[in-house]
Write a protein that holds these residues in place. Sequence first.
Motif, PDB file in Angstrom:
ATOM      1  N   SER A 181     -19.482  41.426 -23.056  1.00  0.00           N
ATOM      2  CA  SER A 181     -18.923  42.500 -22.246  1.00  0.00           C
ATOM      3  C   SER A 181     -19.837  43.705 -22.221  1.00  0.00           C
ATOM      4  N   ALA A 182     -20.543  43.933 -23.318  1.00  0.00           N
ATOM      5  CA  ALA A 182     -21.491  45.050 -23.330  1.00  0.00           C
ATOM      6  C   ALA A 182     -22.594  44.799 -22.317  1.00  0.00           C
ATOM      7  N   ALA A 183     -23.114  43.566 -22.347  1.00  0.00           N
ATOM      8  CA  ALA A 183     -24.162  43.243 -21.384  1.00  0.00           C
ATOM      9  C   ALA A 183     -23.640  43.411 -19.965  1.00  0.00           C
ATOM     10  N   PHE A 184     -22.429  42.919 -19.747  1.00  0.00           N
ATOM     11  CA  PHE A 184     -21.835  43.026 -18.426  1.00  0.00           C
ATOM     12  C   PHE A 184     -21.727  44.482 -17.999  1.00  0.00           C
ATOM     13  N   SER A 185     -21.288  45.297 -18.919  1.00  0.00           N
ATOM     14  CA  SER A 185     -21.088  46.709 -18.577  1.00  0.00           C
ATOM     15  C   SER A 185     -22.403  47.389 -18.229  1.00  0.00           C
ATOM     16  N   ILE A 186     -23.425  47.082 -18.997  1.00  0.00           N
ATOM     17  CA  ILE A 186     -24.730  47.700 -18.705  1.00  0.00           C
ATOM     18  C   ILE A 186     -25.190  47.323 -17.311  1.00  0.00           C
ATOM     19  N   ALA A 187     -25.082  45.991 -17.013  1.00  0.00           N
ATOM     20  CA  ALA A 187     -25.549  45.542 -15.717  1.00  0.00           C
ATOM     21  C   ALA A 187     -24.716  46.152 -14.603  1.00  0.00           C
ATOM     22  N   ALA A 188     -23.402  46.242 -14.826  1.00  0.00           N
ATOM     23  CA  ALA A 188     -22.540  46.796 -13.786  1.00  0.00           C
ATOM     24  C   ALA A 188     -22.872  48.261 -13.551  1.00  0.00           C
ATOM     25  N   LEU A 189     -23.092  48.961 -14.622  1.00  0.00           N
ATOM     26  CA  LEU A 189     -23.457  50.373 -14.463  1.00  0.00           C
ATOM     27  C   LEU A 189     -24.777  50.490 -13.715  1.00  0.00           C
ATOM     28  N   GLY A 190     -25.695  49.567 -14.054  1.00  0.00           N
ATOM     29  CA  GLY A 190     -26.969  49.560 -13.331  1.00  0.00           C
ATOM     30  C   GLY A 190     -26.741  49.364 -11.842  1.00  0.00           C
ATOM     31  N   MET A 191     -25.847  48.462 -11.512  1.00  0.00           N
ATOM     32  CA  MET A 191     -25.558  48.215 -10.108  1.00  0.00           C
ATOM     33  C   MET A 191     -25.039  49.465  -9.420  1.00  0.00           C
ATOM     34  N   MET A 192     -24.270  50.224 -10.167  1.00  0.00           N
ATOM     35  CA  MET A 192     -23.738  51.446  -9.567  1.00  0.00           C
ATOM     36  C   MET A 192     -24.804  52.524  -9.467  1.00  0.00           C
ATOM     37  N   GLY A 193     -25.884  52.338 -10.164  1.00  0.00           N
ATOM     38  CA  GLY A 193     -26.963  53.314 -10.083  1.00  0.00           C
ATOM     39  C   GLY A 193     -26.873  54.374 -11.154  1.00  0.00           C
ATOM     40  N   ALA A 194     -26.249  54.021 -12.291  1.00  0.00           N
ATOM     41  CA  ALA A 194     -26.112  54.996 -13.357  1.00  0.00           C
ATOM     42  C   ALA A 194     -27.472  55.325 -13.962  1.00  0.00           C
ATOM     43  N   PRO A 195     -27.671  56.552 -14.381  1.00  0.00           N
ATOM     44  CA  PRO A 195     -28.951  56.934 -14.971  1.00  0.00           C
ATOM     45  C   PRO A 195     -29.264  56.088 -16.194  1.00  0.00           C
ATOM     46  N   LEU A 196     -30.515  56.001 -16.518  1.00  0.00           N
ATOM     47  CA  LEU A 196     -31.066  55.240 -17.622  1.00  0.00           C
ATOM     48  C   LEU A 196     -31.085  53.743 -17.358  1.00  0.00           C
ATOM     49  N   THR A 197     -30.565  53.301 -16.225  1.00  0.00           N
ATOM     50  CA  THR A 197     -30.640  51.875 -15.921  1.00  0.00           C
ATOM     51  C   THR A 197     -31.652  51.643 -14.806  1.00  0.00           C
ATOM     52  N   ALA A 198     -31.970  50.367 -14.663  1.00  0.00           N
ATOM     53  CA  ALA A 198     -32.933  50.006 -13.631  1.00  0.00           C
ATOM     54  C   ALA A 198     -32.411  50.399 -12.249  1.00  0.00           C
ATOM     55  N   GLY A 199     -31.102  50.241 -12.049  1.00  0.00           N
ATOM     56  CA  GLY A 199     -30.517  50.553 -10.743  1.00  0.00           C
ATOM     57  C   GLY A 199     -30.748  51.994 -10.345  1.00  0.00           C
ATOM     58  N   TYR A 200     -30.708  52.852 -11.332  1.00  0.00           N
ATOM     59  CA  TYR A 200     -30.917  54.275 -11.013  1.00  0.00           C
ATOM     60  C   TYR A 200     -32.286  54.487 -10.403  1.00  0.00           C
ATOM     61  N   VAL A 201     -33.283  53.827 -11.002  1.00  0.00           N
ATOM     62  CA  VAL A 201     -34.662  54.003 -10.540  1.00  0.00           C
ATOM     63  C   VAL A 201     -34.780  53.598  -9.082  1.00  0.00           C
ATOM     64  N   PRO A 203     -13.094  49.169 -12.201  1.00  0.00           N
ATOM     65  CA  PRO A 203     -11.845  48.538 -12.634  1.00  0.00           C
ATOM     66  C   PRO A 203     -12.084  47.371 -13.584  1.00  0.00           C
ATOM     67  N   ILE A 204     -13.183  46.645 -13.366  1.00  0.00           N
ATOM     68  CA  ILE A 204     -13.456  45.521 -14.255  1.00  0.00           C
ATOM     69  C   ILE A 204     -13.751  46.040 -15.652  1.00  0.00           C
ATOM     70  N   LEU A 205     -14.594  47.066 -15.687  1.00  0.00           N
ATOM     71  CA  LEU A 205     -14.940  47.620 -16.992  1.00  0.00           C
ATOM     72  C   LEU A 205     -13.693  48.139 -17.684  1.00  0.00           C
ATOM     73  N   TYR A 206     -12.834  48.758 -16.881  1.00  0.00           N
ATOM     74  CA  TYR A 206     -11.595  49.279 -17.445  1.00  0.00           C
ATOM     75  C   TYR A 206     -10.765  48.168 -18.069  1.00  0.00           C
ATOM     76  N   ARG A 207     -10.619  47.087 -17.306  1.00  0.00           N
ATOM     77  CA  ARG A 207      -9.851  45.950 -17.822  1.00  0.00           C
ATOM     78  C   ARG A 207     -10.500  45.390 -19.084  1.00  0.00           C
ATOM     79  N   LEU A 208     -11.816  45.287 -19.083  1.00  0.00           N
ATOM     80  CA  LEU A 208     -12.504  44.702 -20.224  1.00  0.00           C
ATOM     81  C   LEU A 208     -12.217  45.446 -21.506  1.00  0.00           C
ATOM     82  N   TRP A 209     -12.360  46.739 -21.392  1.00  0.00           N
ATOM     83  CA  TRP A 209     -12.376  47.520 -22.632  1.00  0.00           C
ATOM     84  C   TRP A 209     -11.047  48.164 -22.955  1.00  0.00           C
ATOM     85  N   PHE A 210     -10.239  48.502 -21.950  1.00  0.00           N
ATOM     86  CA  PHE A 210      -9.087  49.355 -22.244  1.00  0.00           C
ATOM     87  C   PHE A 210      -7.757  48.643 -22.102  1.00  0.00           C
ATOM     88  N   LYS A 211      -7.713  47.466 -21.530  1.00  0.00           N
ATOM     89  CA  LYS A 211      -6.440  46.749 -21.443  1.00  0.00           C
ATOM     90  C   LYS A 211      -6.278  45.875 -22.670  1.00  0.00           C
TER      91      LYS A 211
END
Lengths: 500, 93, 108, 487, 160, 85, 104
Positions: free
Chosen positions: A377-397, A431-439
Amino acid sequence: MNLNEALPLLVLGSSLVPGLIIFFLAETRFRLRTALNLAGAIIKLLLIGYMIWGVMDNQSYHFRHTVLPGLDLALKADALAILFVSLSGALWLLTTLYAIGYLEDSPHRSRFFGFFSLCVTATVGIAMAANLFTFFFFYELLTLSTYPLIVHRGTDVAIRGGNTYLAYTLTGSAVLLTGVVWLYDLLGQVDFTYGGTVASLGSEYDGQLKIIFVLLIAGLGVKAAIVPLHGWLPQAMVAPAPVSALLHAVAVVKAGAFGIVRVVYEVYGAEFSESLGVLPPLAVAAAVTIVWGSLRAIWQDNLKRRLAYSTISQISYIILGTAMLGLISTVGGVVHLVHQGIMKITLFFCAGNYAETLGVHKISGMNGAGRRMPLTSAAFSIAALGMMGAPLTAGYVSKSYLSEGAQQANIIWAEWVLTASGVLNAIYFLPILYRLWFKSQPPAWPRKHIQARGGKETAWLLLIPPLVTAAATLAAGIFSESNWSPLFWVKIIAVREYSP
Amino acid sequence: MSELALILAIFLLANLLVALLRVTRRPTPADRMLAALLFGTTGVALLLLLAYAEDAPVLVDIALTLALLGAVIGVAFVQRGWNQEREEENGRS
Amino acid sequence: MSTALLFPLTGAALFVMGVAGLLLQPHLLRKIIAFNIMGSGIFLILVGLGQRGGSPDPVSQAMVLTGIVVSVAATGLALALARRLLDLTGKMQLPVPGEDAARDGPDA
Amino acid sequence: MLPGTDRMPDVIPWLILVPLVWASLAFLRGPGRGGRLALAGLAVQTGLAVKLAMQISISGVQSHAVGGWGAPLGIDLYADGLSAILLLLTQVVVLLLVVYARAYFIAHPEGVSYFWPLTGYLLAAMNALFLSADIFNIYVTLELLGLTAVGLVAARGGTESVGAAMRYLLAGLMGSGLFLLGVALVYGTYGTVSIAVLAPLIEAEAPSAVFVAVGAMLVGLLLKTALFPFHFWLPPAHGEAPAPVSALLSALVVKASFYLILRLWLQPFAPLVTTAAAQLLGLLGMAAILWGSAMALSQTRLKMLIAYSTVAQIGYLFLLFPLVTVTSQEAAESALQGGVMQVVTHALAKAAMFAAAGTVILSLGRDDIGGLGGVASRLPVSIFAFALGGITLAGLPPSGGFIAKWLLIDGALNSGQWGWVVVMISGGLLSAAYVCRVLRRAFLPMEAGARFNSPARALEWSAFTLALMSLLLGVRSAEVLILLGIR
Amino acid sequence: MILGAILWRSVLLAMLWCILAEGNVGSWGVGAISTALALAASLAVLPVGAIRFSPLGLVFFLIYFISKSFRAGVRVALLAVQPRLDIHPGIETVSLRLPNGVGRVILINTINLLPGTLVLGLNASTLQLHVLDMRSSIEGEIRIAEKRIAKMLGLSLDQS
Amino acid sequence: MSVLALDLLLVTALLWSGLQSLVSRNLFRSIVLFIVFGLFMALAWVRLDAPDLALTETIIGAGITGALLLNGVGQWHAKQRNKLK
Amino acid sequence: MDVPELLSNILFLIGSVFFLAGTIGLLRFPDVYTRLHALAKVDNLGLGFTVLGLLIQAPGVLPALKLILIWLLALLASATANFLIAQRAFNRGIVPWDASESEK
């Protein structure tokens, strides 16, 4: 034939030969098959490493075989080719590892790995193709070698998906073939060269060249899943997870996008394409695809389907970057080729892990999976954040380069599209991340396929690949300015494309 | 002068034709078999006359073959071919 | 009308008759007859045209000789097949694919 | 003294004599015998064909006067690049099919009958056809080819096969009759049947008899080639025969008459052919592609599907004619190369597909496509061969079919005939569609309770070799086309 | 005896070939083979000693035959061209005295060429004839023909 | 003149026997007429100065083909009779 | 025109007359048997006269013998065929035509 000529062939052969041998291995020769696969993948990586070193040292690697007079099968390892080859080589190794774990007990593994290797061979061939004919040659080989992978499970759904895939891609390649032959008819041999070769024809051919451009892009657009040519992609996700991973990250969709990059920069040339007026429509198509793919993704409950629509959207970032004239947008587009690959393969690996370990296929069933499978799930979250373009990820660049490029090219609506897409990405990933970690976890998971061993959340062969790629996602973002980052390499390419 | 022989050959041919026309129109198969007989004699005479008229002795050989064949075909007709349904055979001319 | 063209023209007429028979007649023996008549028509054309100059032409005659032999071979094969069909289906007609072989045809 | 050594440089007559000899020996040995003779004979013939191809590529066109007599009374034999390609193709395909058939008839002894001698005579006729230098000799070889082919189709002896053979025979007789009519008219007009002598004599303002002659010959050959409206005889004949025979017929025999159309169209009758006629042939070809593919898609039996695929592929060959008639030199050359490549690759691929289908049917004991489930895992090599053949038919890289399609499209674009490009592309897609129809069933799991016999390895691998050759031709087609250039 | 018969037949057949080839010397190779084959065939069909052939009888028979057939021809021709069709056909049965074999075949052929008779069928001892004119007697004619043939072939008539 | 008349008559005979053998409703009659046709063909070859062909035509065209056809029709009739029983 | 030629022409003419008579008989006679009479007798005689006419003109002994052979052969052929046809027709039950019957 000296080593420099043989090297491209060796790179191809390192996956082709193991593939062909594997075809004829008995099902039960598990060890030999694994050894061959891994040896091939590792040899390929070593050869690629040697080539990178050589390319930096201004060595050139060319191979040429004349099929017919005026029709050569030519391979070369230029900077762009190296970029794509290294991506496929690296991800092949990881995916092979993953697939070994994933398919441990399923039937027809020889067939699977045989075609898997062929598929990689075709991808590498596409990457190193030095002219349009060679490109098309491997492009079709890719289609043929992926079909058996998609229908691998032999279920009705799989076969229907495979047929849809074939119908789309074969039609696309027929269109592409027309364009390619037409161009050959006008130009003779169409080699990929910086700045393109088409401009030399003279203005009386502009009309024909526009039509050819449309044919080429339409043909490539099928694999690159540009709306409305994307219909096959969501259906093809019925394939086993490693296949989906490879299809979405490296092989098929990337081949299409890569082809568009080659055509725009090295056949038509960026300036000439601009003067021909064909880029704005392409940009619009890419923009539409970005938004539409994201919108459709929101409504999918099946995780792999949502990822598939996400792919449709993300691939068009590359195309958008290519279609906007300017150094920076080119960098953004081409670097996304790599970044999207790393991120998307992570997501699919993880999706496969959820499905195989917990039996979870739907997003609505993922509640609390983060606590059951933290590493995945951690890996998933990192990649998903990257997809969203979060800073420090490849997607941001990539996204920052793209929006800067849009500003530079003075295409305001493109910036809006990018922003909107970022928002939409967030809407379907958060929402996926939310379900993963908080539900909270359900009382029981649907079923258990793979026994966790040694207290790990799942088999280690399934766990390592997503972790590596997730790490790479972070690394590509954090160390983007280093000399070894994809970004650095892409900048070299972009400079060459604009100053031939 | 062979003009007469030629004219007689034509005459025989006409004879042959008329006879054949009639014979093959008859309802009973027995009548049809007369065709073989006709050729066995009239055809041979015709060929011999032609051989004389055209001064081509080769045709004599052909006449010989034809005569031989007339016998063979006649036998073949009777042995093999003539197996018509009964109702056809009750008719008379 | 000159004699020179008489036989070739007859040959043409025979050819047409033969082709029509080959196409239209349902009974196999008739088809075979039609084929032979068609062949004879062609041979007449070949020899007739070959000696339009007046003198006999050995080349065309040699060709027709070969042709006659070939067409007898073809006739023999066709008859053998027709008889095989007769044994199998009780008819001397081309079987219509999918039709019951034992059904009586119009020539029964 | 072995033929083909330096002491006997003239290999041409041997290509006809060798099959005649072994066929007669096989005939004397009785039904079902002669497989080994055939194998040996074909090995020699393949050597001879290779030798001939080498001689041609070194010293150009070869010719030979039988018995030392020249035209007009003697028989002249003649071989150029095109004939060499087809001769080589024939020997190679049949060599592999012989390997296949030996194994096939062990499993299927009731179908063998006089397969071996008939195959030998068929080969002799076909080789003679490719080597003939005059149109009357061509007629004779064409007729003999047809008769032996009919004998092969009828060999199984059931109502369907004999009926199919009869239909095939009548169509063939009609076709060769029309051809002979053309020969008669040509001879009547020009006083010669030698192609070489005719070529300079025929001019655009020929007497109308010559036009009739060319028309008759063309229609006759179309009938024998089974182009669209004349295809009615082909599916039953090719579908009902035993698998090796189907392969032989579909791969080679229809090509023989196509070769004649091509040769006559290009050489002696070139001044007479019109764009309209060429377009008509193209349109018929298009109709054949559409109709054949549609029928292939709706078949329930595997071999019938492949037979209809042959109908469609023959149509594909005829797209060549609009491209070589009254077009630029470059376009015509490219199209011709493409057409010949299509002939070669289709022959290899179709032989492979029929052979593979025969293996599948032998193993499953049934012929319906619906019952193919599980074949992909039980007979991977055969299904692979079938799929590779299918790739060639669809014209996908890396197959030889791809090169053929490329060249044809190039010719079409070069001569500005866009319409045919669309037809060619769609033709490829349609082939992919019906091949896929088979493959998707093959990938399904096996039906419960289905019977399965393991086939001999020779069955699977000979088909695979054929398919592989059609595939590899894609990267080694330059050699073929160099040979084609020698005329 | 047998050798002599074979010799006789060979000479006859060789003469026949000579006639057919019109004395062409070049064709004797084929002729020798044909003669040999014909000899073999004739020995198979007609064994030596079955008949005693009389050349004089042949001459008499031929004269008889030609004259009869001439008369027969004229008669039927006249019947055919007469304005009124004056025929009274019918079937007659006649006893037969020649033994089975070549003799009977020749007899039948002869009767067929005699005026107004046509053989319809035969069994062990009787002959069924179709007669063109029932008003004239036919049996006498048959007896004469039988006698001539018997004399030519050296056969004895059955005296029943 | 008389040559032309002969040829015309011969041609008529050829066409008539050919046509009749094709259209005759009775199969046996067809075959009889076909043999007749073959014999007329032989005469035509004579008229065309092709005695070799005339010989071949009488032996092969009319003789062998005719005998083969008669054989065929004989079997056919036998079959028809069996069917009626 | 010399005498032999004249003679043979006359013989040809006589032969033709017989052929004509045979044809007329064939056309007029009422049933198979009577027609067989006409064919067997009259036509053979016609052929005989034709051969006779040719014999006069024959270039040598052997060709003449050949002509006679042809005639004999034709005779034999027609007699045999005649018999077979008549026998077959009779066995198959074809009733001969009867003058008295038809007059009623």
